[in-house]
Design an enzyme around this catalytic site. Structure first.
Site, PDB file in Angstrom:
ATOM      1  N   SER A  17       0.849  -1.286   0.072  1.00 61.81           N
ATOM      2  CA  SER A  17      -0.037  -0.155   0.007  1.00 61.81           C
ATOM      3  C   SER A  17       0.858   1.362  -0.108  1.00 61.81           C
ATOM      4  O   SER A  17       0.471   2.209  -0.635  1.00 61.81           O
ATOM      5  CB  SER A  17      -1.056   0.019   1.083  1.00 61.81           C
ATOM      6  OG  SER A  17      -1.857  -0.994   0.907  1.00 61.81           O
ATOM      7  N   LYS A  64      -9.229  -5.698  10.822  1.00 59.90           N
ATOM      8  CA  LYS A  64     -10.279  -5.005   9.949  1.00 59.90           C
ATOM      9  C   LYS A  64     -11.779  -5.177  10.759  1.00 59.90           C
ATOM     10  O   LYS A  64     -12.461  -3.946  10.779  1.00 59.90           O
ATOM     11  CB  LYS A  64     -10.474  -5.706   8.998  1.00 59.90           C
ATOM     12  CG  LYS A  64      -9.215  -5.747   7.711  1.00 59.90           C
ATOM     13  CD  LYS A  64      -9.677  -6.159   6.537  1.00 59.90           C
ATOM     14  CE  LYS A  64      -8.357  -6.161   5.642  1.00 59.90           C
ATOM     15  NZ  LYS A  64      -8.884  -6.736   4.127  1.00 59.90           N
ATOM     16  N   ASP A 100     -12.385  -3.429  -0.293  1.00 60.17           N
ATOM     17  CA  ASP A 100     -11.802  -4.665  -0.624  1.00 60.17           C
ATOM     18  C   ASP A 100     -13.059  -5.198  -1.797  1.00 60.17           C
ATOM     19  O   ASP A 100     -12.594  -5.595  -2.719  1.00 60.17           O
ATOM     20  CB  ASP A 100     -11.759  -5.726   0.430  1.00 60.17           C
ATOM     21  CG  ASP A 100     -10.527  -5.579   1.016  1.00 60.17           C
ATOM     22  OD1 ASP A 100      -9.529  -5.017   0.642  1.00 60.17           O
ATOM     23  OD2 ASP A 100     -10.653  -5.712   2.521  1.00 60.17           O
ATOM     24  N   GLY A 121     -13.867 -21.829  -1.527  1.00 55.55           N
ATOM     25  CA  GLY A 121     -13.330 -21.141  -0.352  1.00 55.55           C
ATOM     26  C   GLY A 121     -14.338 -20.573   0.475  1.00 55.55           C
ATOM     27  O   GLY A 121     -15.241 -19.922  -0.152  1.00 55.55           O
ATOM     28  N   ALA A 122     -14.306 -20.432   1.942  1.00 60.26           N
ATOM     29  CA  ALA A 122     -15.238 -19.902   2.705  1.00 60.26           C
ATOM     30  C   ALA A 122     -14.837 -19.171   3.597  1.00 60.26           C
ATOM     31  O   ALA A 122     -15.569 -18.940   4.816  1.00 60.26           O
ATOM     32  CB  ALA A 122     -16.038 -21.157   3.074  1.00 60.26           C
ATOM     33  N   GLY A 123     -13.623 -18.628   3.627  1.00 63.38           N
ATOM     34  CA  GLY A 123     -12.999 -17.738   4.808  1.00 63.38           C
ATOM     35  C   GLY A 123     -13.440 -16.234   4.534  1.00 63.38           C
ATOM     36  O   GLY A 123     -14.540 -16.073   3.928  1.00 63.38           O
ATOM     37  N   TYR A 209      -2.292 -12.791  -5.141  1.00 69.85           N
ATOM     38  CA  TYR A 209      -1.045 -12.080  -6.000  1.00 69.85           C
ATOM     39  C   TYR A 209       0.149 -12.161  -5.991  1.00 69.85           C
ATOM     40  O   TYR A 209       0.544 -12.941  -4.737  1.00 69.85           O
ATOM     41  CB  TYR A 209      -1.330 -10.666  -5.766  1.00 69.85           C
ATOM     42  CG  TYR A 209      -1.377 -10.011  -4.623  1.00 69.85           C
ATOM     43  CD1 TYR A 209      -2.439  -9.988  -3.661  1.00 69.85           C
ATOM     44  CD2 TYR A 209      -0.036  -9.265  -4.325  1.00 69.85           C
ATOM     45  CE1 TYR A 209      -2.060  -9.360  -2.433  1.00 69.85           C
ATOM     46  CE2 TYR A 209       0.173  -8.730  -3.129  1.00 69.85           C
ATOM     47  CZ  TYR A 209      -0.830  -8.652  -2.255  1.00 69.85           C
ATOM     48  OH  TYR A 209      -0.437  -8.396  -1.170  1.00 69.85           O
TER      49      TYR A 209
END
Ligand code: NDP
Length: 264
Positions: A17, A64, A100, A121-123, A209
């Site tokens: 960032s 977060k 996001d 995925g399920a996070g 990424y």
């Protein structure tokens, strides 16, 4: 007066960032700089933000949810999911946003028409993306390795499967939100399942990424149109920067300068 921005996280040294936002500030002559703040205790977020006299900040793992709680006001999608990744100092009040999921929508806006999405995925990332997809009226299926995280998605009326009971359908887009392929060479589900999925999907995206995952390699071999998570990272960064500069800079210029920073 020079504005100061920062990212809060633990760890935070790996974050891209600062490079992304400083590239925008420097090349678009915006009088600001962006730093990193290693914060261990999320309860100290608000005090640290104001002690550092910040104009705005991003928040990454694991703060977060703490950021959501710290805000005087939360706006937009962040309110729905209880997760904040962008903070703005608005006349001494801490205002929270989540860029996001919208960043991901921005990343896939270059793809063609998308109505059916399969999320692997399920996070935490899956939760944010699925809620955002449902907001747009898209049809969402979730496929996860294990059952334990699926009740959340069942409550949202998504079709949800584990590897054991998966029933294939056709998908416009398949998104990998698992960490398979991040530090290993695993596919996000067994080979036979992934093979069938990719043979029945048009577009492919990975949240990871900085590397070509085995999942994306397979999509490339099958000549599918794919994107890695860099565009998601870029998307959330562009939207956060617009909030930081109060929409004074052109969005395409912000995007261009952030993209340039990825080459550094
Ligand atoms: P979570 O820890 O919340 O969830 C991880 C999910 O991955 C779970 O559903 C888990 O399944 C599944 N999983 C883990 N290992 C495997 C495996 N070997 N095979 C199959 N499934 C697996 O992670 P997050 O949602 O926070 O992050 C997920 C990924 O997204 C990370 O790689 C992260 O780097 C990336 N990310 C990228 C962003 C960007 O800007 N590009 C932003 C945010 C995240 P189970 O429930 O069975 O344990």
């Amino acid at each position: 007066m020079k504005k100061i921005f920062s990212i809060f996280g633990d760890p935070v040294s790996h974050s891209r960032s600062p490079l992304m936002h400083n590239s925008v500030f420097k090349h678009l002559n915006y009088n600001a700089c962006y730093t990193r703040t290693h914060l261990q205790n999320g309860d100290e977020l608000k005090k640290t933000f104001f002690d550092l006299k910040l104009s705005g900040a991003n928040v990454t793992v694991p703060h977060k949810e703490a950021a959501f709680k710290a805000c005087d006001e939360v706006r937009g999608f962040a309110k729905k999911i209880g997760v904040v990744n962008t903070l703005v100092n608005e006349n001494g009040k801490l205002i929270g946003y989540n860029t996001d999921a919208d960043g991901f929508m921005y990343a896939i806006s270059e793809f063609g028409s998308i109505k059916n999405i399969l999320v692997l995925g399920a996070g935490g990332t899956a939760k944010a993306l699925v809620s955002r997809f449902l907001e747009d009226g898209l049809s969402v299926t979730v496929l996860n390795r294990s059952e334990k995280r699926l009740p959340y998605f069942k409550e949202l009326h998504c079709t949800s499967y584990t590897w054991d009971n998966f029933i294939l359908s056709k998908y416009d887009l398949v998104v990998n939100t698992t960490s398979a392929g991040l530090k290993d060479e695993n596919l996000p589900a067994p080979d036979a399942i992934i093979d069938k999925i990719l043979n029945n999907s048009n577009y492919v995206a990975d949240a990871i990424y900085g590397k070509m995952t085995p999942f994306l390699k397979l999509a490339r071999e099958k000549n599918l149109i794919y994107k890695d998570g860099a565009d998601m990272l870029l998307g959330q960064g562009v939207l956060a920067n617009e909030l930081f500069v109060n929409f004074e800079l052109n969005k395409e210029d912000i995007k261009k300068e952030m993209q340039n920073s990825f080459r550094l």
